[in-house]
Each structure stands twice: as structure tokens, then as C-alpha cells.
Design a protein around this motif. Sequence first.
Motif: not given
Length: 474
Positions: A379-399
Motif C-alpha cells: 500500500i503506497h502513500g500510507s503513514k505506516t507500512l501496510q500490505a493488502d493481502v487477498t486470501v481464498q477461503i472456500a470459493e470466496k476471496e477476502v481482502k
Amino acid sequence: MQSRLLCFSGGPAARRVRLILQQVARGRLAAERQLQPEVRALHGLRGGYDSGDTVTIGDVSFKLKTPKSPELVPLNYMSDNLAQSVVQYLRWIMQKDLLGQDVFLIGPPGPLRRSIAMQYLELTKREVEYIALSRDTTETDLKQRREIRAGTAFYIDQCAVRAATEGRILVLEGLEKAERNVLPVLNNLLENREMQLEDGRFLMSAERYDKLLQEHTKTELDGWKIVRVSEDFRVIALGLPVPRYSGNPLDPPLRSRFQARDVYYLPFKDHLKLLYSVGSNVSAQRISQLLSFATTLCSQESSTLGLPDFPLDSLSAAVQILDSFPMMSVQAIIKWLYPYHILLGKEGRTAVEDALKRFELQDSESPLLPNRIKKVEQIHGSKTLQADVTVQIAEKEVKFQVPAGTRPLKLCSGSDAFIKTSSHKQLLAEMMQSHMVKDMCLIGGKGCGKTVIAKEFANMLGYNIEPVMLYQVK
């Protein structure tokens, strides 16, 4: 205490009983109304107040002073939704502080006692000197440390001396872990505010020092190496009750120096309200069942069976995970917090599983767990170092978002020494969920790949690894 439904028929006796119950109910409502102003007064003064302002909790007021070292004042411990029991603890500490008394918060393991102490320091803008006591803590760690520079010996003041001379609050955590010959060095400092130091100086209470100053000059007192202990110096000790928990019992002389308060877990009602505010996407019934199960494992009956306490303070982290992944199994998250299938024997596992059935938390079919990590993006432009993570659970994707390191992110390290299997992918996805809310601990046998998994996880999020070898003292 069990709640029961009382039914009354007519007659004078029934009328008298109803009158008594009405008086009790009115008294309870009046008591609750008296507590509410404490919360409003506390919340009304949070934030940027200056020296000379007054913080009020109920009928107790504290006048603020400008801290000499603002960087030593705790931050981000206060919240807008303080439980009523926590407000009562803060009010009690403020009372003892105004009386010039040291306090001892004693209770079960967990961060609640330390959090209350830090909340009070943040509320009153007080500087802190913190030390976590252990079996390796010595008198030198509390008073003075000797250093040699260019062939000359110097004495460096440690936490207790700095707190006494600068008017800070000394927080001693883990009082039950200290050896018996360590804490008595603080006895005279706690009782009389006096201490003899290795460099020849003598700490003297503010009252006695000021009396001497009326008869002698400041230069004379400095020549005698007498140092004034600030009238703002206080000690907040944190510890576990011994013998229920392992540790050294306190010496009676040291114990008598403190005003003690039993800080148990949050009351059920307050804890439930806190969990409701954390998990807006989780049903109220599910949260209530989870808290009821955890409270049952912390009861006296469960400890009699030899079951370890459930980490009640970590329930908010579990509810946060459920809030982002409402389709997940509650029993699976309980195993993350309370790995009873590893820690306990057959009888203990049976007792825990019976409690899961009683509160309808046991999975009737195969639980839904995350399969693998699909994406990891900076994630760019954030005050703290953060990352977007996408995880697959069953047939859904959660970010969702997690903290990240300073190095570039890599979904796959590309190392020939590590080959991902389906179980590795699932474990890394579960670790990413835990990392979203809290730290984690990997448990496994020797040589099963814990270190390799940890390195792969660090590479994904751009972390540098700092290995620390631990060992068990017998």
C-alpha cells in the motif's frame, strides 16, 4: 450467583416482598446513575489538555503538570469506550496517587493490569520508568550500573533511581518472578523514600530534604551528596497471585508497602459490550456463546480439573478475525487461542469438547479454513507500512490489510530449499490472518519446518528476521 424467576401470589406477605424488591431495584438504578458521570467526566477531558488542567473521575480530581520528558508519557492506551470496571480501577489508583501511596495490581495472567496502569499514566500525563522483572533481574538493574570508560569507572542510574529523582512512576511487572534478595533493596525507598547509592549519594524524602534546606544551603547538601526524592514519585507493581500461579510469594515487609487491588477479568457485561463494538459483522449470539465458553474455562471448577486459563484478553482479536471472515469456523479460531488438542491429555480434551458442545460451538461438519494466499500488494502513500493481502477461503476471496516490513514484498520466495505443499499454503494463510490482529506462536516438533515457514512468511511481507535462541532453565 444464579438468576431465578420469582412468582408471588396475593396477600400481605407478597406485598411486603414486592416492596422490598422495588426498593432494591431503585437502589441498583441509583447506583448505576451515580457511575455514569465518571465515564462522561473521564471522556470529556481526553486529548490535548495543558498544565494546570484537572482530570476528574467521579468525585476524585487530579491536577495535571507539564511532563519534563513527553516522550516517556504512554500514548494510545486510552479508548473512547472504557468499561465501567476499568473506570473504577482508574479512580482507585488516582485516589492512592493523591494520598502518596504505592499500589499493587494483582490478578490472573494477561495484559489487563499493565493496560490499566498505562491508561492512568496517559490520562494524568505522567512519565513512566518500566522494568519487567525476571529471575535474572539483579539489584544493579534497579539501582545503579557500573561502567568503565577510558579507564574511569562511572555509575549510571537505573529505573528506580531515575524515577525517584525525576518524579516519574516506576512500573514493576512480574513481581512474583523476582528473586527474594532483589526486591528488599526497594523496601526503604518504598517506605521512607530513602536509598543509599553505590556512588556515595543518598536519596532522601522530599519532606526531610526541605526541612534540611531551611537550616543549610543547597551547596552544603550537594557537598554531602544528598539527593531529593521527588514528591511525585510513585510505584505501580503488577503481579500474579501465588500460590495459584508459579512464582515467589512476596515478603510480608515488602507486601505491606503497597495498597493492593485485585484486578480480575472484565465483568461479563463489559466484556460483551467490548466484543460487540469490535465485531459488527458477527452475530450477537455467536459472540455471547464464545465469551460464555471462554468464561467457563476460567472458572474455579475448570481450574480444579487442571485446565489452563483461557486467554480472555485475546477474544477481541478472535472476534476481529471473525468480523473479516464471518464464514470461518469458531472452533478453529478457538484452537488458535487455546490449543487444547496439544496441551491437554485425554480427560482435558474431553472436558473442553463438552464445553464446546454445551455452547454450540463445535463444528458439525468439516470447518471452513483459508486455502491459500492469492495476492500480497504494497500500500503506497500510507503513514505506516501496510500490505493488502487477498486470501481464498472456500470459493470466496477476502481482502484485508496487515502490517508489513521495509523490504520488497514477494508472494513466492523462489527458493529451491522450500517447496510449498497444500498444508504449507493453508498454514501461511492462517498466519496472515493472525498477523492481521496479533502476534503468533508456531508450535511443532523438532525439524518439522517451523523456521522455514517463518522465513517464507517474512519474505512475503518484506520483514527482516532477527533469530533469538531460547533455552529452558531447570
